[in-house]
Scaffold this motif. Structure first.
Motif, PDB file in Angstrom:
ATOM      1  N   GLU A  45     -66.761 -48.897 -16.524  1.00  0.00           N
ATOM      2  CA  GLU A  45     -66.702 -47.753 -17.407  1.00  0.00           C
ATOM      3  C   GLU A  45     -66.903 -46.550 -16.289  1.00  0.00           C
ATOM      4  OE1 GLU A  45     -67.121 -48.744 -21.927  1.00  0.00           O
ATOM      5  OE2 GLU A  45     -68.537 -47.766 -21.113  1.00  0.00           O
ATOM      6  N   ALA A  46     -67.971 -46.623 -15.301  1.00  0.00           N
ATOM      7  CA  ALA A  46     -68.538 -45.686 -14.489  1.00  0.00           C
ATOM      8  C   ALA A  46     -67.453 -45.415 -13.415  1.00  0.00           C
ATOM      9  CB  ALA A  46     -69.801 -46.063 -13.751  1.00  0.00           C
ATOM     10  N   LYS A  47     -66.754 -46.473 -13.209  1.00  0.00           N
ATOM     11  CA  LYS A  47     -65.524 -46.395 -11.852  1.00  0.00           C
ATOM     12  C   LYS A  47     -64.317 -45.723 -12.901  1.00  0.00           C
ATOM     13  CE  LYS A  47     -62.597 -48.449  -8.875  1.00  0.00           C
ATOM     14  NZ  LYS A  47     -62.227 -49.789  -8.336  1.00  0.00           N
ATOM     15  N   TRP A  48     -64.028 -46.155 -13.957  1.00  0.00           N
ATOM     16  CA  TRP A  48     -62.603 -45.737 -14.470  1.00  0.00           C
ATOM     17  C   TRP A  48     -62.914 -44.504 -15.383  1.00  0.00           C
ATOM     18  CZ3 TRP A  48     -58.214 -47.519 -12.725  1.00  0.00           C
ATOM     19  CH2 TRP A  48     -58.136 -48.355 -11.857  1.00  0.00           C
ATOM     20  N   ARG A  49     -63.999 -44.294 -15.998  1.00  0.00           N
ATOM     21  CA  ARG A  49     -64.415 -43.130 -16.983  1.00  0.00           C
ATOM     22  C   ARG A  49     -63.502 -43.212 -17.937  1.00  0.00           C
ATOM     23  NH1 ARG A  49     -64.056 -40.423 -11.539  1.00  0.00           N
ATOM     24  NH2 ARG A  49     -66.152 -40.169 -10.855  1.00  0.00           N
ATOM     25  N   LYS A  50     -63.480 -44.494 -18.626  1.00  0.00           N
ATOM     26  CA  LYS A  50     -62.780 -44.641 -19.951  1.00  0.00           C
ATOM     27  C   LYS A  50     -63.476 -45.672 -20.595  1.00  0.00           C
ATOM     28  CE  LYS A  50     -58.669 -46.712 -18.468  1.00  0.00           C
ATOM     29  NZ  LYS A  50     -57.072 -46.552 -18.415  1.00  0.00           N
ATOM     30  N   PRO A  51     -63.618 -45.837 -21.965  1.00  0.00           N
ATOM     31  CA  PRO A  51     -63.906 -46.986 -22.702  1.00  0.00           C
ATOM     32  C   PRO A  51     -63.249 -48.162 -22.452  1.00  0.00           C
ATOM     33  CG  PRO A  51     -63.000 -45.475 -24.228  1.00  0.00           C
ATOM     34  CD  PRO A  51     -62.792 -44.983 -23.032  1.00  0.00           C
ATOM     35  N   PHE A  52     -63.852 -49.490 -21.954  1.00  0.00           N
ATOM     36  CA  PHE A  52     -63.454 -50.814 -21.945  1.00  0.00           C
ATOM     37  C   PHE A  52     -63.078 -51.234 -23.298  1.00  0.00           C
ATOM     38  CE2 PHE A  52     -63.515 -55.369 -21.628  1.00  0.00           C
ATOM     39  CZ  PHE A  52     -62.577 -55.437 -20.330  1.00  0.00           C
ATOM     40  N   LEU A  53     -64.020 -50.968 -24.170  1.00  0.00           N
ATOM     41  CA  LEU A  53     -63.686 -51.576 -25.604  1.00  0.00           C
ATOM     42  C   LEU A  53     -62.669 -50.765 -26.539  1.00  0.00           C
ATOM     43  CD1 LEU A  53     -67.334 -52.579 -26.630  1.00  0.00           C
ATOM     44  CD2 LEU A  53     -65.379 -54.083 -25.633  1.00  0.00           C
ATOM     45  N   SER A  54     -61.671 -50.838 -25.958  1.00  0.00           N
ATOM     46  CA  SER A  54     -60.803 -49.737 -26.566  1.00  0.00           C
ATOM     47  C   SER A  54     -59.294 -50.751 -26.994  1.00  0.00           C
ATOM     48  CB  SER A  54     -60.148 -48.565 -25.576  1.00  0.00           C
ATOM     49  OG  SER A  54     -59.017 -48.010 -25.868  1.00  0.00           O
ATOM     50  N   LYS A  55     -58.518 -50.118 -27.843  1.00  0.00           N
ATOM     51  CA  LYS A  55     -57.283 -50.794 -28.241  1.00  0.00           C
ATOM     52  C   LYS A  55     -56.240 -50.492 -27.217  1.00  0.00           C
ATOM     53  CE  LYS A  55     -58.353 -51.566 -33.142  1.00  0.00           C
ATOM     54  NZ  LYS A  55     -58.862 -52.846 -32.822  1.00  0.00           N
ATOM     55  N   LYS A  56     -56.209 -49.542 -26.469  1.00  0.00           N
ATOM     56  CA  LYS A  56     -55.387 -49.240 -25.279  1.00  0.00           C
ATOM     57  C   LYS A  56     -55.259 -50.291 -24.374  1.00  0.00           C
ATOM     58  CE  LYS A  56     -56.104 -44.295 -26.123  1.00  0.00           C
ATOM     59  NZ  LYS A  56     -56.749 -43.096 -25.430  1.00  0.00           N
ATOM     60  N   PRO A  57     -53.998 -50.503 -23.971  1.00  0.00           N
ATOM     61  CA  PRO A  57     -54.037 -51.637 -22.930  1.00  0.00           C
ATOM     62  C   PRO A  57     -54.313 -51.225 -21.631  1.00  0.00           C
ATOM     63  CG  PRO A  57     -51.969 -50.823 -23.692  1.00  0.00           C
ATOM     64  CD  PRO A  57     -52.933 -50.280 -24.443  1.00  0.00           C
ATOM     65  N   ARG A  58     -54.914 -52.160 -20.820  1.00  0.00           N
ATOM     66  CA  ARG A  58     -55.362 -51.613 -19.523  1.00  0.00           C
ATOM     67  C   ARG A  58     -54.150 -52.202 -18.448  1.00  0.00           C
ATOM     68  NH1 ARG A  58     -59.794 -53.192 -22.171  1.00  0.00           N
ATOM     69  NH2 ARG A  58     -59.463 -55.479 -22.013  1.00  0.00           N
ATOM     70  N   THR A  59     -54.258 -51.557 -17.221  1.00  0.00           N
ATOM     71  CA  THR A  59     -53.255 -51.880 -16.364  1.00  0.00           C
ATOM     72  C   THR A  59     -53.881 -53.107 -15.531  1.00  0.00           C
ATOM     73  OG1 THR A  59     -54.248 -50.620 -14.615  1.00  0.00           O
ATOM     74  CG2 THR A  59     -52.768 -49.311 -15.851  1.00  0.00           C
ATOM     75  N   ARG A  60     -52.869 -53.827 -14.663  1.00  0.00           N
ATOM     76  CA  ARG A  60     -53.290 -55.094 -14.387  1.00  0.00           C
ATOM     77  C   ARG A  60     -54.541 -54.399 -13.015  1.00  0.00           C
ATOM     78  NH1 ARG A  60     -52.210 -60.099 -12.240  1.00  0.00           N
ATOM     79  NH2 ARG A  60     -52.386 -60.627 -10.068  1.00  0.00           N
ATOM     80  N   GLU A  61     -54.095 -53.422 -12.443  1.00  0.00           N
ATOM     81  CA  GLU A  61     -55.274 -52.941 -11.757  1.00  0.00           C
ATOM     82  C   GLU A  61     -56.753 -52.799 -12.258  1.00  0.00           C
ATOM     83  OE1 GLU A  61     -56.302 -49.178  -8.404  1.00  0.00           O
ATOM     84  OE2 GLU A  61     -54.670 -49.168  -9.773  1.00  0.00           O
ATOM     85  N   GLU A  62     -56.435 -51.895 -13.448  1.00  0.00           N
ATOM     86  CA  GLU A  62     -58.031 -52.203 -14.419  1.00  0.00           C
ATOM     87  C   GLU A  62     -58.499 -53.411 -14.525  1.00  0.00           C
ATOM     88  OE1 GLU A  62     -56.895 -47.769 -16.211  1.00  0.00           O
ATOM     89  OE2 GLU A  62     -56.407 -49.515 -17.231  1.00  0.00           O
ATOM     90  N   SER A  63     -57.487 -54.435 -15.185  1.00  0.00           N
ATOM     91  CA  SER A  63     -58.115 -55.626 -15.623  1.00  0.00           C
ATOM     92  C   SER A  63     -58.686 -56.431 -14.174  1.00  0.00           C
ATOM     93  CB  SER A  63     -56.963 -56.408 -16.254  1.00  0.00           C
ATOM     94  OG  SER A  63     -56.389 -55.874 -17.296  1.00  0.00           O
ATOM     95  N   ILE A  64     -57.951 -56.472 -13.095  1.00  0.00           N
ATOM     96  CA  ILE A  64     -58.531 -57.198 -11.825  1.00  0.00           C
ATOM     97  C   ILE A  64     -59.799 -56.491 -11.423  1.00  0.00           C
ATOM     98  CG2 ILE A  64     -58.035 -57.517  -9.378  1.00  0.00           C
ATOM     99  CD1 ILE A  64     -56.384 -59.035 -11.349  1.00  0.00           C
ATOM    100  N   ASP A  65     -59.838 -55.045 -11.746  1.00  0.00           N
ATOM    101  CA  ASP A  65     -61.091 -54.779 -11.403  1.00  0.00           C
ATOM    102  C   ASP A  65     -62.583 -54.976 -12.138  1.00  0.00           C
ATOM    103  OD1 ASP A  65     -62.501 -52.678  -9.508  1.00  0.00           O
ATOM    104  OD2 ASP A  65     -62.711 -51.365 -11.150  1.00  0.00           O
ATOM    105  N   TYR A  66     -62.104 -55.445 -13.568  1.00  0.00           N
ATOM    106  CA  TYR A  66     -62.954 -55.587 -14.491  1.00  0.00           C
ATOM    107  C   TYR A  66     -63.528 -57.142 -13.996  1.00  0.00           C
ATOM    108  CZ  TYR A  66     -65.930 -56.546 -18.450  1.00  0.00           C
ATOM    109  OH  TYR A  66     -67.117 -57.008 -19.265  1.00  0.00           O
TER     110      TYR A  66
END
Length: 183
Positions: A45-66
């Protein structure tokens, strides 16, 4: 904790001008230790500045970064994350979704959802409010959220039950002969 083995894979090619040929770019096999925890959530969340526990889908890049944020293994070649296969990502997703606890909650409980956006700071606030030790931030996140939910339920005022609710709850406890009496 989840241990996964990322096999050696070709992740691209590089052109060798001297020999006029393409050279494969390979990763080495690597074992990763991963932990889905409040710590990893907070880093992401510090890197992406958005909530992880959200119903909005994440991009592949965001998922890999998690996955990168979850990694406990030291000195990981950054290219290894490019070698994550759909099967490995599915295994990681199953691990993230696992409850990691035997605790269950009654479905009869009326839980009102206020649609509050849950971020790592909100979870830290709940930990402080319920005096949960900070070492629990390294637990699997589902287990920590279950503990917070248990604290919430145990600290909530008891709901008055109607006679019918009391009867329905206690019916399995009553001896069968009470219902079989013939008058």
């Amino acid at each position: 904790m989840l241990k996964i083995v990322v096999p050696a894979r070709m992740i691209g090619e590089q052109f060798d001008e001297e020999h006029n040929e393409f050279i494969p770019i390979m990763t080495k096999q690597q074992t990763l230790q991963l932990e889905h925890s409040l710590v990893s959530l907070s880093k992401w969340e510090a890197k992406w500045r958005k909530p992880f526990l959200s119903k909005k889908p994440r991009t592949r890049e965001e998922s890999i970064d998690y996955v990168r944020c979850m990694t406990l293994t030291q000195n990981v070649d950054p290219k290894i994350y490019e070698a994550l296969t759909p099967e490995i990502l599915s295994e990681i997703s199953s691990y993230i979704d696992a409850s990691m606890t035997a605790t269950t909650f009654s479905k009869s409980r009326n839980r009102t959802s206020n649609h509050e956006v849950i971020t790592s700071e909100i979870i830290y606030f709940w930990m402080v409010s319920y005096q949960i030790p900070f070492e629990c931030q390294k637990w699997h996140l589902s287990r920590l959220l279950t503990l917070i939910n248990v604290c919430n339920v145990k600290n909530a005022p008891q709901k008055k039950m109607s006679r019918q609710e009391i009867f329905s709850r206690n019916q399995p406890m009553l001896p069968l002969s009470v219902f079989d009496r013939k008058e």
